[in-house]
Design an enzyme around this catalytic site. Sequence first.
Site, PDB file in Angstrom:
ATOM      1  CG  ASP A  31      39.377  53.307  40.727  1.00 46.05           C
ATOM      2  OD1 ASP A  31      40.510  53.752  40.474  1.00 46.05           O
ATOM      3  OD2 ASP A  31      39.177  52.123  41.056  1.00 46.05           O
ATOM      4  N   GLY A  36      43.416  51.117  38.826  1.00 41.57           N
ATOM      5  CA  GLY A  36      42.140  50.610  38.292  1.00 41.57           C
ATOM      6  C   GLY A  36      42.056  50.841  36.791  1.00 41.57           C
ATOM      7  CB  VAL A  57      40.147  57.001  48.389  1.00 42.57           C
ATOM      8  CG1 VAL A  57      41.490  56.348  48.662  1.00 42.57           C
ATOM      9  CG2 VAL A  57      39.157  56.651  49.445  1.00 42.57           C
ATOM     10  CE1 TYR A 150      47.927  46.378  49.283  1.00 50.09           C
ATOM     11  CE2 TYR A 150      48.753  44.308  50.171  1.00 50.09           C
ATOM     12  CZ  TYR A 150      47.737  45.028  49.563  1.00 50.09           C
ATOM     13  OH  TYR A 150      46.546  44.417  49.250  1.00 50.09           O
ATOM     14  CB  THR A 180      41.647  37.011  44.955  1.00 54.04           C
ATOM     15  OG1 THR A 180      41.489  36.860  46.370  1.00 54.04           O
ATOM     16  CG2 THR A 180      40.304  36.797  44.297  1.00 54.04           C
TER      17      THR A 180
END
Length: 319
Positions: A31, A36, A57, A150, A180
């Site tokens: 990360d 995060g 990443v 996105y 979620t």
Amino acid sequence: MRILLTGAAGFLGSHLCDRLLYEGHVVVGLDNFVTGNRENLVHLVRNKDFTFIRQDVSETISVRGKLDAVLHFASPASPNPDSPFGYPNLPVETLKAGSLGTFNTLDLARINHSRFLFASTSEVYGDPLEHPQTEAYWGHVNSVGPRSMYDEAKRFSEALIMAYFRSKTSDTRIVRIFNTYGPRMRLDDGRVVPSFIQQALRSEPLTIYGDGLQTRSFCYVDDLVDGIYRLLLTDEHLPVNIGNPVETTILDFAETINRITGNTAGLEFHSDKRLGNDPERRCPDISRARDLLGWEPKVNLEEGLVRTITSFREKMGII
Ligand code: UDP
């Protein structure tokens, strides 16, 4: 398996780490903390099966040792421009995570001859014209709209993954994740669940964007992680929706939160805050997940909200 998980410090990533470790795997979490949160991984610091690498990443990823699976979950995920963690404020980072980041993780999986699983999204359906959304639906997406950084990054990633798969060099999987919620969501990322719960716990009115008649279908995080884990163990290469098929209006959702928390401050309508291209309806068709994975959600909204509200109370220091 020895598994690399990008986005390990995120809401979903950290829950997935827990599940993978519980199943006896060795996890390398990666990360860069752009969205995060270190706190999400604090409980794993002394776990001998968990190591952490701070890396972006989108840049070259270097992981020593053989990997059996690579899971690419790193990306901002909140559409709210009022939050510093929302992808409208991190547009280039979001597009890079879902393009360069996908190349990098796919290549790592290819070199290691490992499984690959990508966290895609219901956003690939855009503001859908078909309900509920099956994986066969191609979507209704604005490539230059306020959510495009996105949506298009995730759509590009899916195309890239299928290209790697079809070239017979990669063993890939794609999960399309619907809304979620659960413990460890960022309180300040501007998404509807943390926003409403925080407002309710502070006895403030809940801010409804628009008329509140837009719908979402909320899945509790443990259910979602279970679906993802099952998918990882299969050889299914086409996208699979994972989400809760119980659809609710944002208005009903707000009233449920006020009822559970005992908040009497009511609702406040902000027509100006509703973003362009905010999906009018969103609900997964989970037939494929049922057939292929024997999966369906178990935690109902009421129960999931009670667990989430309890964790938010602790996080906010409210007894
Ligand atoms: N929303 C709202 N009030 C808030 C935050 C969000 O009414 O304080 C609405 C938002 O306009 C959207 C829905 O709730 O229609 C879900 O928004 P969220 O940001 O959680 O993510 P999305 O499902 O749009 O990706």
